[in-house]
Design a protein around this motif. Structure first.
Motif, PDB file in Angstrom:
ATOM      1  N   THR A 287      45.316   9.793 -30.458  1.00 46.33           N
ATOM      2  CA  THR A 287      44.608  11.265 -30.852  1.00 46.33           C
ATOM      3  C   THR A 287      43.265  10.791 -30.608  1.00 46.33           C
ATOM      4  N   THR A 292      42.655  15.669 -35.908  1.00 46.44           N
ATOM      5  CA  THR A 292      44.239  15.753 -34.685  1.00 46.44           C
ATOM      6  C   THR A 292      45.288  15.253 -35.703  1.00 46.44           C
ATOM      7  N   THR A 339      44.199   7.648 -34.033  1.00 47.05           N
ATOM      8  CA  THR A 339      42.843   7.322 -33.221  1.00 47.05           C
ATOM      9  C   THR A 339      42.908   5.814 -32.756  1.00 47.05           C
ATOM     10  N   PHE A 357      48.805  12.254 -27.364  1.00 45.09           N
ATOM     11  CA  PHE A 357      48.621  14.140 -27.711  1.00 45.09           C
ATOM     12  C   PHE A 357      47.495  14.825 -27.460  1.00 45.09           C
ATOM     13  N   ASP A 358      46.183  13.680 -26.491  1.00 47.92           N
ATOM     14  CA  ASP A 358      45.081  14.901 -25.752  1.00 47.92           C
ATOM     15  C   ASP A 358      44.503  12.793 -24.616  1.00 47.92           C
TER      16      ASP A 358
END
Ligand SMILES: Nc1ncnc2c1ncn2[C@@H]1O[C@H](COP(=O)(O)OP(=O)(O)OP(=O)(O)O)[C@@H](O)[C@H]1O
Length: 450
Positions: A287, A292, A339, A357-358
């Motif tokens: 992410t 997040t 990350t 996730f994104d």
């Protein structure tokens, strides 16, 4: 979690009772099994001498480097040729770049001198530890001393694996280290290193410092992704080098099946719940933001899953980061949430699914644009060395279509296809059918057991 994919637990046992049905399922889903052989046609003896091969033979065997990979066969003789030249080598994710610089690093060392002789620079603590692990295995019969350098003082060694930051306060002052015998400097994930202004300042000082060394040090850069700005930055520090670059399309990871699912936050959470209820596999979840990552970690813990989170930026202690990455390598938990700090370089061959996730984005003068490099690196944590992997990216359904636009730009950029799945169930079915094909190394890692 199980230690080996040859024993994947109850769901797979169930599947293996009906192989024909599964294969039929695979066909209907139109999977094409592409196993890329990344080995060179040449043997180790053809690229290093017999005596040298003997010295690292045990290490090559332990690492299952039966033959050199294509990038290893291409890069090692060039780096070792006389007179020394500087090189930039571009090669895809999981293609064996680590071996391509670790082998020449070992042979660059004069064992009779205890001086620092080789510096290997990489962008994260996890990566420098991983590089040291490969070097330790390869050099086990050579007596060469290898250390990693971060904040703490390091012991004297011949090969120093470190981050650029380490040199910020080591080139001057009381804590300085003697680098007069350095003859080889390697940059792994060079584009990431040369992207940051803070690194450029440190590297300029380092390279100036090494200018008075005799012989003049050799600079070798390895990377998978590259852009024009990075090339300019590299040129400003390592003024002359020979480049071996690839077309963007050549970076497409043929073994990684890429999918996307349009999903709001509720649906993503539902996905994670259903996925981990069905499968206890080795997954990496990426992410963009720490908050997040914390949200995902909390949600998964609440749902009773054994997951861990590793984020950078000084939020976690080194000890904690080491514990988590070492635990993940041993597969003592199901999923690692991170990350971009772990997007690059990390090699855990058992990872068979990457979940974005994104969509990775980067900020450019206040505007968000797709982060092409980090998309590629994130999904490259699976499908290592020509194996198959699966990547799923969640796309937020925003009204103005910005997120979908980012996804489409990534497709265009790499000339690849990211297929849509319409529902959570559709993706889970694909994953169920693909599982026997994902990371199916046999014991010697030399082939596939299907
Ligand atoms: N010659 C070889 N024979 C068999 N396997 C190899 C060989 N070289 C490397 N590998 C395996 O391939 C995998 C990927 O290697 P490595 O981590 O060096 O890739 P990389 O090119 O650095 O990838 P990335 O760009 O993602 O960091 C590792 O699991 C490694 O053990």
């Amino acid at each position: 979690m199980e230690a080996s994919k040859s024993n994947q637990g109850s769901a797979l046992e169930e599947e293996s009772k009906e192989p024909n049905q599964l294969i039929k399922g695979m066909r209907s889903l139109q999977f094409k099994k592409i196993v890329q052989d990344l080995h060179s046609k040449r043997s180790w003896k053809e690229i290093i001498s017999n005596d040298e091969e003997k010295k690292i033979k045990d290490g090559l065997h332990t690492l299952s480097y039966t033959k050199p990979s294509i990038i290893q066969a291409a890069a090692i003789p060039k780096i070792r040729a006389s007179p020394n030249e500087n090189f930039l080598f571009q090669s895809g994710n999981g293609s064996g770049k680590t071996g391509a610089f670790c082998v020449p690093a070992i042979f660059a060392v004069d064992p009779s001198s205890t001086d620092y002789q080789v510096i290997i620079l990489a962008n994260s603590r996890e990566l420098i530890r991983q590089i040291k692990q490969v070097l330790d295995v390869l050099s086990k019969n050579t007596g060469i001393k290898i250390e990693i350098g971060e904040d703490a003082e390091i012991k004297q060694c011949q090969i120093l694996v470190t981050t650029p930051n380490y040199f910020a306060n080591k080139l001057t002052g009381r804590t300085s280290i003697k680098l007069r015998a350095i003859k080889l400097v390697v940059f792994d994930e060079a584009d990431e290193i040369f992207k940051h202004q803070s690194n450029l300042e440190i590297l300029e000082v380092l390279v100036n410092y090494l200018k008075s060394n005799t012989p003049f040090p050799q600079y070798v850069l390895f990377l998978a992704t590259l852009d024009d700005e990075v090339i300019e930055n590299i040129k400003s520090i390592v003024t002359e080098f020979n480049s071996f670059k690839l077309k963007k399309e050549a970076l497409v990871l043929k073994g990684v099946c890429q999918y996307y699912l349009v999903a709001d936050i509720k649906k993503r959470r539902e996905f994670l719940q259903k996925y981990f209820d069905m499968f206890k596999q080795c997954a990496m979840i990426f992410t963009n933001q720490k908050k997040t990552a914390i949200f995902i970690q909390d949600a998964l813990k609440e749902l009773g899953n054994s997951t861990e989170m590793l984020i950078g930026g000084g939020t976690m202690s080194f000890q904690e980061r080491d514990r988590i990455i070492d635990g993940f390598r041993k597969q003592s938990f199901h999923a690692l949430i991170s990350t971009n700090v772990l997007a690059r370089g990390i090699d855990v061959p058992e990872v068979d699914i990457v979940i974005n996730f994104d969509i990775p984005v980067t900020s450019n003068e206040g505007y968000y644009e797709p982060d092409y490099a980090n998309y590629q690196h994130r999904i490259g944590r699976t499908g290592r060395f020509g194996t198959d992997g699966l990547a799923l990216t969640f796309v937020e359904n925003d009204n103005d279509g910005v997120n979908m636009g980012h996804l489409k730009s990534i497709e265009t950029h790499y000339g690849t296809e990211i297929k849509e799945v319409k529902s959570i169930e559709e993706f889970l079915e694909i994953y169920r059918a693909m599982r026997p094909y994902l990371f199916v190394y046999n014991d010697s890692k030399q082939g596939f057991d299907i």
